[in-house]
Design a protein around this motif. Structure first.
Motif, PDB file in Angstrom:
ATOM      1  N   ARG A   1      44.912  40.016  44.490  1.00  0.00           N
ATOM      2  CA  ARG A   1      45.521  38.692  44.289  1.00  0.00           C
ATOM      3  C   ARG A   1      44.718  37.614  45.016  1.00  0.00           C
ATOM      4  O   ARG A   1      44.452  36.550  44.474  1.00  0.00           O
ATOM      5  CB  ARG A   1      46.972  38.710  44.789  1.00  0.00           C
ATOM      6  N   THR A   2      44.297  37.908  46.239  1.00  0.00           N
ATOM      7  CA  THR A   2      43.541  36.941  47.028  1.00  0.00           C
ATOM      8  C   THR A   2      42.164  36.692  46.419  1.00  0.00           C
ATOM      9  O   THR A   2      41.717  35.541  46.348  1.00  0.00           O
ATOM     10  CB  THR A   2      43.413  37.416  48.483  1.00  0.00           C
TER      11      THR A   2
ATOM     12  N   ASN B   1      43.085  38.713  56.176  1.00  0.00           N
ATOM     13  CA  ASN B   1      41.910  38.075  56.792  1.00  0.00           C
ATOM     14  C   ASN B   1      41.583  38.684  58.149  1.00  0.00           C
ATOM     15  O   ASN B   1      40.419  38.773  58.521  1.00  0.00           O
ATOM     16  CB  ASN B   1      42.033  36.557  56.847  1.00  0.00           C
TER      17      ASN B   1
ATOM     18  N   ASN C   1      36.265  27.977  51.100  1.00  0.00           N
ATOM     19  CA  ASN C   1      35.970  29.231  50.412  1.00  0.00           C
ATOM     20  C   ASN C   1      34.481  29.401  50.151  1.00  0.00           C
ATOM     21  O   ASN C   1      33.952  30.502  50.273  1.00  0.00           O
ATOM     22  CB  ASN C   1      36.776  29.335  49.119  1.00  0.00           C
TER      23      ASN C   1
ATOM     24  N   ARG D   1      40.739  33.099  45.211  1.00  0.00           N
ATOM     25  CA  ARG D   1      39.490  32.549  45.768  1.00  0.00           C
ATOM     26  C   ARG D   1      38.499  32.194  44.659  1.00  0.00           C
ATOM     27  O   ARG D   1      37.840  31.168  44.708  1.00  0.00           O
ATOM     28  CB  ARG D   1      38.840  33.529  46.743  1.00  0.00           C
TER      29      ARG D   1
ATOM     30  N   TYR E   1      53.971  32.469  54.838  1.00  0.00           N
ATOM     31  CA  TYR E   1      54.430  33.666  54.148  1.00  0.00           C
ATOM     32  C   TYR E   1      55.934  33.800  54.343  1.00  0.00           C
ATOM     33  O   TYR E   1      56.452  33.609  55.452  1.00  0.00           O
ATOM     34  CB  TYR E   1      53.733  34.916  54.700  1.00  0.00           C
TER      35      TYR E   1
ATOM     36  N   TYR F   1      47.258  41.663  58.581  1.00  0.00           N
ATOM     37  CA  TYR F   1      47.059  40.685  57.514  1.00  0.00           C
ATOM     38  C   TYR F   1      45.631  40.822  56.988  1.00  0.00           C
ATOM     39  O   TYR F   1      44.724  41.258  57.692  1.00  0.00           O
ATOM     40  CB  TYR F   1      47.297  39.257  58.022  1.00  0.00           C
TER      41      TYR F   1
ATOM     42  N   HIS G   1      47.233  42.885  49.236  1.00  0.00           N
ATOM     43  CA  HIS G   1      47.000  41.512  48.767  1.00  0.00           C
ATOM     44  C   HIS G   1      45.559  41.253  48.346  1.00  0.00           C
ATOM     45  O   HIS G   1      45.214  40.129  47.987  1.00  0.00           O
ATOM     46  CB  HIS G   1      47.381  40.511  49.864  1.00  0.00           C
TER      47      HIS G   1
END
Length: 185
Positions: free
Chosen positions: A105-106, A32, A80, A110, A174, A30, A102
């Motif tokens: 998009r992330t 993060n 954030n 943010r 998800y 993932y 991702h």
């Protein structure tokens, strides 16, 4: 089969390193987790530092086997902001993240959150009124072999939300995370 005792406790700063290790194992691949342990430690620490945070650990034989993080709704912009410098450092030290599916998009999401421009609402969903809390993250160590960790953490989170007088709880997951969806559904 031997019955094991899962101890669910409020998280302390002493738990952050072990909690981060659980996170990295549980969310391998993932985005993060791909930012590295320092990013994850900063993420987890925020829930201990902010008054709106809820941080719970699950232990078995004094070893961290799971965690749950939550916060009062409206936390996301502050989280954030707190992660911004650590996130930039993580991107610079883990450049492979730039090709994560991702990533773009992330980053867009943010930036919108930081600018206060992510007020998108779903047509079919009406946010309940009152004081709400969000389950932000939950994981159990996939190598622990201990069953029932997620259920014990959810129970502790629910009890904490009641004590702190939250009117409602929410979470997101998800779509591809079928294990978590099975726990919640």
């Amino acid at each position: 089969m031997t019955q094991v005792k899962i101890e669910v406790l409020p998280m302390t700063f002493n738990d952050v390193d072990a909690t981060s290790t659980v996170h990295l194992k549980a969310f391998k691949g993932y985005m993060n987790a791909s930012l590295g342990k320092n990013y994850v430690k900063r993420f987890v620490s925020w829930f201990l530092e902010d008054d709106r945070g809820i941080a719970i650990v699950a232990k078995c034989d004094n070893k961290t086997i799971g965690y749950l993080l939550g916060a009062q709704l409206g936390y996301d912009s502050d989280l954030n902001k707190a992660l911004l410098k650590t996130g930039i450092r993580a991107i610079l030290t883990h450049p492979g993240i730039l090709v994560h599916p991702h990533f773009l998009r992330t980053i867009r999401l943010r930036i919108k959150l930081l600018l206060g421009k992510n007020k998108k609402a779903t047509k079919d969903f009406k946010e309940p009124t009152g004081k709400g809390v969000s389950l932000v993250g939950i994981a159990s160590d996939p190598t622990s072999g201990v069953k029932g960790t997620g259920k014990a953490l959810i129970q502790a989170f629910t009890e904490t939300a009641i004590v702190q007088k939250y009117n409602f709880m929410r979470l997101s997951v998800y779509e591809e995370n079928t294990v978590a969806r099975g726990l919640y559904e």
